[in-house]
Scaffold this motif. Structure first.
Motif, mmCIF file in Angstrom:
data_model
loop_
_atom_site.group_PDB
_atom_site.id
_atom_site.type_symbol
_atom_site.label_atom_id
_atom_site.label_comp_id
_atom_site.label_asym_id
_atom_site.label_seq_id
_atom_site.Cartn_x
_atom_site.Cartn_y
_atom_site.Cartn_z
ATOM 1 N N ALA A 283 -8.722 -5.905 5.864
ATOM 2 C CA ALA A 283 -7.940 -5.014 6.717
ATOM 3 C C ALA A 283 -6.644 -5.656 7.185
ATOM 4 C CB ALA A 283 -8.777 -4.582 7.919
ATOM 5 N N ALA A 284 -6.626 -6.969 7.238
ATOM 6 C CA ALA A 284 -5.433 -7.687 7.719
ATOM 7 C C ALA A 284 -4.409 -7.919 6.607
ATOM 8 C CB ALA A 284 -5.844 -9.024 8.330
ATOM 9 N N THR A 285 -4.757 -7.536 5.392
ATOM 10 C CA THR A 285 -3.856 -7.713 4.249
ATOM 11 C C THR A 285 -3.241 -6.376 3.863
ATOM 12 O OG1 THR A 285 -5.269 -9.506 3.407
ATOM 13 C CG2 THR A 285 -3.666 -8.555 1.876
ATOM 14 N N GLU A 286 -1.927 -6.238 4.065
ATOM 15 C CA GLU A 286 -1.258 -4.980 3.751
ATOM 16 C C GLU A 286 -0.898 -4.901 2.269
ATOM 17 O OE1 GLU A 286 2.082 -4.426 6.360
ATOM 18 O OE2 GLU A 286 0.799 -3.638 7.953
ATOM 19 N N VAL A 287 -1.328 -3.805 1.661
ATOM 20 C CA VAL A 287 -1.123 -3.614 0.223
ATOM 21 C C VAL A 287 -0.319 -2.344 -0.024
ATOM 22 C CG1 VAL A 287 -2.252 -3.269 -2.010
ATOM 23 C CG2 VAL A 287 -3.309 -4.765 -0.292
ATOM 24 N N ASN A 288 0.702 -2.448 -0.868
ATOM 25 C CA ASN A 288 1.504 -1.291 -1.254
ATOM 26 C C ASN A 288 1.390 -1.058 -2.745
ATOM 27 O OD1 ASN A 288 2.856 0.590 0.258
ATOM 28 N ND2 ASN A 288 4.615 -0.709 0.710
ATOM 29 N N PHE A 289 1.615 0.191 -3.137
ATOM 30 C CA PHE A 289 1.668 0.513 -4.568
ATOM 31 C C PHE A 289 2.986 1.223 -4.832
ATOM 32 C CE2 PHE A 289 1.088 2.273 -8.650
ATOM 33 C CZ PHE A 289 0.132 1.487 -9.283
ATOM 34 N N VAL A 290 3.776 0.670 -5.758
ATOM 35 C CA VAL A 290 5.093 1.213 -6.098
ATOM 36 C C VAL A 290 5.090 1.662 -7.550
ATOM 37 C CG1 VAL A 290 7.550 0.708 -6.344
ATOM 38 C CG2 VAL A 290 6.264 -0.257 -4.419
ATOM 39 N N ARG A 291 5.451 2.921 -7.753
ATOM 40 C CA ARG A 291 5.486 3.459 -9.113
ATOM 41 C C ARG A 291 6.912 3.831 -9.500
ATOM 42 N NH1 ARG A 291 2.961 9.114 -11.520
ATOM 43 N NH2 ARG A 291 2.414 8.335 -13.596
ATOM 44 N N ALA B 184 -21.467 -0.084 -4.573
ATOM 45 C CA ALA B 184 -21.885 -1.486 -4.610
ATOM 46 C C ALA B 184 -20.746 -2.371 -5.115
ATOM 47 C CB ALA B 184 -23.107 -1.635 -5.510
ATOM 48 N N HIS B 185 -19.993 -1.855 -6.084
ATOM 49 C CA HIS B 185 -18.850 -2.592 -6.635
ATOM 50 C C HIS B 185 -17.770 -2.779 -5.573
ATOM 51 C CE1 HIS B 185 -16.172 -3.151 -10.474
ATOM 52 N NE2 HIS B 185 -16.122 -4.178 -9.664
ATOM 53 N N VAL B 186 -17.498 -1.722 -4.808
ATOM 54 C CA VAL B 186 -16.509 -1.795 -3.730
ATOM 55 C C VAL B 186 -16.914 -2.870 -2.718
ATOM 56 C CG1 VAL B 186 -15.593 -0.591 -1.704
ATOM 57 C CG2 VAL B 186 -15.638 0.555 -3.921
ATOM 58 N N ALA B 187 -18.176 -2.859 -2.330
ATOM 59 C CA ALA B 187 -18.675 -3.838 -1.353
ATOM 60 C C ALA B 187 -18.521 -5.260 -1.881
ATOM 61 C CB ALA B 187 -20.138 -3.545 -1.027
ATOM 62 N N LYS B 188 -18.785 -5.449 -3.174
ATOM 63 C CA LYS B 188 -18.665 -6.767 -3.789
ATOM 64 C C LYS B 188 -17.223 -7.264 -3.775
ATOM 65 C CE LYS B 188 -19.345 -9.128 -8.227
ATOM 66 N NZ LYS B 188 -19.746 -8.970 -9.657
ATOM 67 N N VAL B 189 -16.274 -6.372 -4.099
ATOM 68 C CA VAL B 189 -14.862 -6.763 -4.124
ATOM 69 C C VAL B 189 -14.357 -7.045 -2.714
ATOM 70 C CG1 VAL B 189 -12.517 -6.018 -4.710
ATOM 71 C CG2 VAL B 189 -14.413 -5.474 -6.242
ATOM 72 N N THR B 190 -14.753 -6.210 -1.749
ATOM 73 C CA THR B 190 -14.343 -6.437 -0.356
ATOM 74 C C THR B 190 -14.832 -7.794 0.129
ATOM 75 O OG1 THR B 190 -14.406 -4.059 0.118
ATOM 76 C CG2 THR B 190 -14.451 -5.546 2.009
ATOM 77 N N GLU B 191 -16.037 -8.136 -0.239
ATOM 78 C CA GLU B 191 -16.587 -9.441 0.133
ATOM 79 C C GLU B 191 -15.794 -10.565 -0.515
ATOM 80 O OE1 GLU B 191 -18.887 -11.979 2.279
ATOM 81 O OE2 GLU B 191 -18.854 -9.780 2.402
ATOM 82 N N ALA B 192 -15.378 -10.362 -1.767
ATOM 83 C CA ALA B 192 -14.596 -11.368 -2.479
ATOM 84 C C ALA B 192 -13.225 -11.576 -1.841
ATOM 85 C CB ALA B 192 -14.435 -10.964 -3.945
ATOM 86 N N LEU B 193 -12.737 -10.544 -1.156
ATOM 87 C CA LEU B 193 -11.440 -10.640 -0.470
ATOM 88 C C LEU B 193 -11.541 -11.428 0.828
ATOM 89 C CD1 LEU B 193 -10.113 -6.966 -0.893
ATOM 90 C CD2 LEU B 193 -9.508 -8.975 -2.254
ATOM 91 N N PHE C 119 -8.192 -5.592 -9.552
ATOM 92 C CA PHE C 119 -7.736 -5.858 -8.192
ATOM 93 C C PHE C 119 -8.309 -7.171 -7.680
ATOM 94 C CE2 PHE C 119 -7.904 -5.502 -3.567
ATOM 95 C CZ PHE C 119 -6.662 -4.943 -3.268
ATOM 96 N N GLN C 120 -9.599 -7.366 -7.877
ATOM 97 C CA GLN C 120 -10.239 -8.609 -7.420
ATOM 98 C C GLN C 120 -9.654 -9.818 -8.126
ATOM 99 O OE1 GLN C 120 -14.555 -8.646 -7.544
ATOM 100 N NE2 GLN C 120 -14.626 -10.900 -7.574
ATOM 101 N N ALA C 121 -9.460 -9.708 -9.435
ATOM 102 C CA ALA C 121 -8.940 -10.827 -10.214
ATOM 103 C C ALA C 121 -7.546 -11.231 -9.753
ATOM 104 C CB ALA C 121 -8.926 -10.467 -11.685
ATOM 105 N N LYS C 122 -6.692 -10.251 -9.496
ATOM 106 C CA LYS C 122 -5.327 -10.546 -9.084
ATOM 107 C C LYS C 122 -5.251 -11.047 -7.644
ATOM 108 C CE LYS C 122 -3.068 -7.419 -12.365
ATOM 109 N NZ LYS C 122 -2.496 -8.509 -13.168
ATOM 110 N N MET C 123 -6.062 -10.485 -6.783
ATOM 111 C CA MET C 123 -6.034 -10.866 -5.372
ATOM 112 C C MET C 123 -6.658 -12.234 -5.099
ATOM 113 S SD MET C 123 -4.559 -8.417 -3.529
ATOM 114 C CE MET C 123 -5.222 -8.414 -1.861
ATOM 115 N N THR C 124 -7.588 -12.614 -5.930
ATOM 116 C CA THR C 124 -8.310 -13.875 -5.684
ATOM 117 C C THR C 124 -7.987 -14.953 -6.716
ATOM 118 O OG1 THR C 124 -10.234 -13.142 -6.981
ATOM 119 C CG2 THR C 124 -10.230 -12.631 -4.621
ATOM 120 N N GLY C 125 -7.195 -14.584 -7.732
ATOM 121 C CA GLY C 125 -6.897 -15.534 -8.795
ATOM 122 C C GLY C 125 -5.876 -16.599 -8.395
#
Length: 324
Positions: A198-206, A182-191, A318-324
């Motif tokens: 799907a149109a937003t490419e995200v990378n993770f660099v460590r 349910a949390h995943v669905a909520k964040v996807t909707e917020a995006l 993730f939601q806060a940073k992507m939508t902030g």
């Protein structure tokens, strides 16, 4: 020859040390105890990476030997009596409530637990993985029933189910999974919905002290969460070795470009090359850098958390940073 004999002697010593504890911790698995009507005495069979293991129906003294197992136990409402910590840290992950971790006895580093300390806690269940402690399985199971998953990381959801079974918390696990979905669905909707995500490419660099920079692929913990969210991943992620990571030098960091780049550091930022790389022209030339879409996050949460409590915190951030 001397080294071999010494190792054999250490192993036998650990087994001897654990012998007395085994009688009290595991002696409840005979059929007479199963019929006694006491939950503490009842056992059930759990299929593990090391074969079938008889574990208490309601274990009361659990030792966890990795962060994933620690996250699982606390998520399911089980308070471990002992646990390991990362080699780069001297405490348990800070994303977990201090009130829940302050009374957990530290039993050494991940993949290098102190068996005497583990035995002294008189556990009735040990949770770990074959990739971390497979070579110590005989010593561990001499101390208490030991449930091992095959590995860690990508299989975190399957591992959680095994942990729940071993802990007798299957009902609680169902709710945890439902809440996460349910949390995943909520964040996807917020995006902006599935299509926009799907149109937003995200990378993770460590950045890793003593190693090359890792551009994370899809076969790892954070990769699975990004997949659940349905965000796009750059083509470079398909080149990741075993799906885990595509390693590059600072001179090739431009290969990490994407619409959004999350970064974390394991170890000292100076020694890991974080500071130097992120101040370079190549890094500043990344699309994500130009657009202000580079986000630094906690390595112990986003990479080492490996559980549902960590995942929920990651989703919120993730939601806060992507939508902030």
């Amino acid at each position: 020859m001397a080294t071999s004999l010494r190792r054999r002697g250490l192993a036998l010593g650990a087994l001897s040390l654990a012998g007395a504890l085994t009688l009290s911790a595991c002696g409840s698995s005979d059929s007479g105890d199963k019929d006694s009507g006491s939950d503490a005495a009842k056992t059930h069979t759990v299929k593990t990476a090391m074969g079938d293991v008889e574990v208490p129906v309601n274990p009361e003294r659990v030792v966890v030997l990795d962060t994933g197992e620690l996250d699982s136990a606390l998520t399911l409402g089980v308070q471990p009596v002992g646990g390991t910590h990362s080699a780069s840290e001297d405490s348990f992950p800070s994303y977990l409530p201090a009130s829940r971790t302050k009374d957990i006895k530290e039993v050494g580093e991940i993949a290098n637990p102190n068996l005497e300390t583990v035995a002294s806690l008189k556990p009735d269940l040990i949770l770990t993985s074959k990739v971390r402690d497979g070579d110590r399985y005989e010593q561990l199971r001499a101390i208490a029933p030991t449930v091992m998953t095959e590995s860690t990381g990508t299989a975190w959801k399957e591992n959680f189910q095994l942990h729940a079974e071993a802990l007798g918390k299957q009902a609680e696990a169902k709710k945890v999974v439902a809440d996460y979905d349910a949390h995943v669905a909520k964040v996807t909707e917020a995006l902006g919905g599935k299509e926009k995500a799907a149109a937003t490419e995200v990378n993770f660099v460590r950045f890793v002290e003593g190693a090359d920079i890792r551009i994370y692929g899809k076969q790892n913990y954070i990769g699975s969460i990004l997949a659940d969210l349905g965000v796009g991943r750059p083509a470079i992620t398909d080149k990741a070795k075993d799906g885990f990571s595509y390693d590059v030098s600072p001179e090739k960091i431009d290969l990490a470009d994407a619409d959004v780049v999350f970064t974390s550091t394991y170890g000292d930022p100076a020694k890991a090359g974080t500071t130097k790389t992120m101040n370079s022209g190549l890094w500043k030339g990344l699309k994500a850098s130009k657009d202000g879409k580079v986000f630094k996050v906690d390595d112990r949460l986003w990479i080492a958390g490996i559980g549902y409590t960590a995942a929920d915190k990651i989703l919120d951030e993730f939601q806060a940073k992507m939508t902030g």
